[in-house]
Write an enzyme that holds these catalytic residues in place. Sequence first.
Site, PDB file in Angstrom:
ATOM      1  N   CYS A   1      -8.415  -4.939   0.985  1.00 47.72           N
ATOM      2  CA  CYS A   1      -7.420  -4.233   0.190  1.00 47.72           C
ATOM      3  C   CYS A   1      -8.123  -3.350  -0.846  1.00 47.72           C
ATOM      4  O   CYS A   1      -8.915  -3.850  -1.646  1.00 47.72           O
ATOM      5  CB  CYS A   1      -6.499  -5.227  -0.502  1.00 47.72           C
ATOM      6  SG  CYS A   1      -5.258  -4.432  -1.551  1.00 47.72           S
TER       7      CYS A   1
ATOM      8  N   CYS B   1      -6.932  -1.981  -3.424  1.00 48.82           N
ATOM      9  CA  CYS B   1      -6.341  -2.073  -4.762  1.00 48.82           C
ATOM     10  C   CYS B   1      -6.982  -3.158  -5.618  1.00 48.82           C
ATOM     11  O   CYS B   1      -6.700  -3.252  -6.802  1.00 48.82           O
ATOM     12  CB  CYS B   1      -4.840  -2.343  -4.650  1.00 48.82           C
ATOM     13  SG  CYS B   1      -3.973  -1.028  -3.800  1.00 48.82           S
TER      14      CYS B   1
ATOM     15  N   CYS C   1      -6.712  -6.661   5.239  1.00 47.07           N
ATOM     16  CA  CYS C   1      -5.401  -6.174   5.639  1.00 47.07           C
ATOM     17  C   CYS C   1      -5.092  -6.660   7.060  1.00 47.07           C
ATOM     18  O   CYS C   1      -5.935  -6.552   7.944  1.00 47.07           O
ATOM     19  CB  CYS C   1      -5.389  -4.652   5.602  1.00 47.07           C
ATOM     20  SG  CYS C   1      -3.751  -3.948   5.812  1.00 47.07           S
TER      21      CYS C   1
ATOM     22  N   CYS D   1      -3.301  -8.558   4.271  1.00 45.77           N
ATOM     23  CA  CYS D   1      -3.621  -9.653   3.364  1.00 45.77           C
ATOM     24  C   CYS D   1      -2.466 -10.655   3.291  1.00 45.77           C
ATOM     25  O   CYS D   1      -1.387 -10.430   3.833  1.00 45.77           O
ATOM     26  CB  CYS D   1      -3.939  -9.105   1.971  1.00 45.77           C
ATOM     27  SG  CYS D   1      -2.535  -8.367   1.124  1.00 45.77           S
TER      28      CYS D   1
ATOM     29  N   CYS E   1       3.353  -3.219   1.263  1.00 50.36           N
ATOM     30  CA  CYS E   1       2.075  -3.014   0.599  1.00 50.36           C
ATOM     31  C   CYS E   1       2.287  -2.157  -0.645  1.00 50.36           C
ATOM     32  O   CYS E   1       2.568  -0.973  -0.535  1.00 50.36           O
ATOM     33  CB  CYS E   1       1.106  -2.335   1.568  1.00 50.36           C
ATOM     34  SG  CYS E   1      -0.567  -2.223   0.933  1.00 50.36           S
TER      35      CYS E   1
END
Length: 69
Positions: A38, A40, A57, A59, A68
Amino acid sequence: MRHYAEKSGSYLHPQREITEFLVIGLAKHIDEVGRPLCPCNFYADIEEEAKSSVWSCACDEMQRYKYCH
């Protein structure tokens, strides 16, 4: 992207720029560590995190909520 969302029963972010950021980040992590981590999250040790499946992913959050960010 849309095909994956339909196939997996998940949803894309309504802002296309966010979805594009996520796809580019996932691809970057695949190139760097061989796993779609991920983009982020911050990883203190990205190599170690790549051995785990928690933030790959899709996740755990994506699998649970089908959305997401």
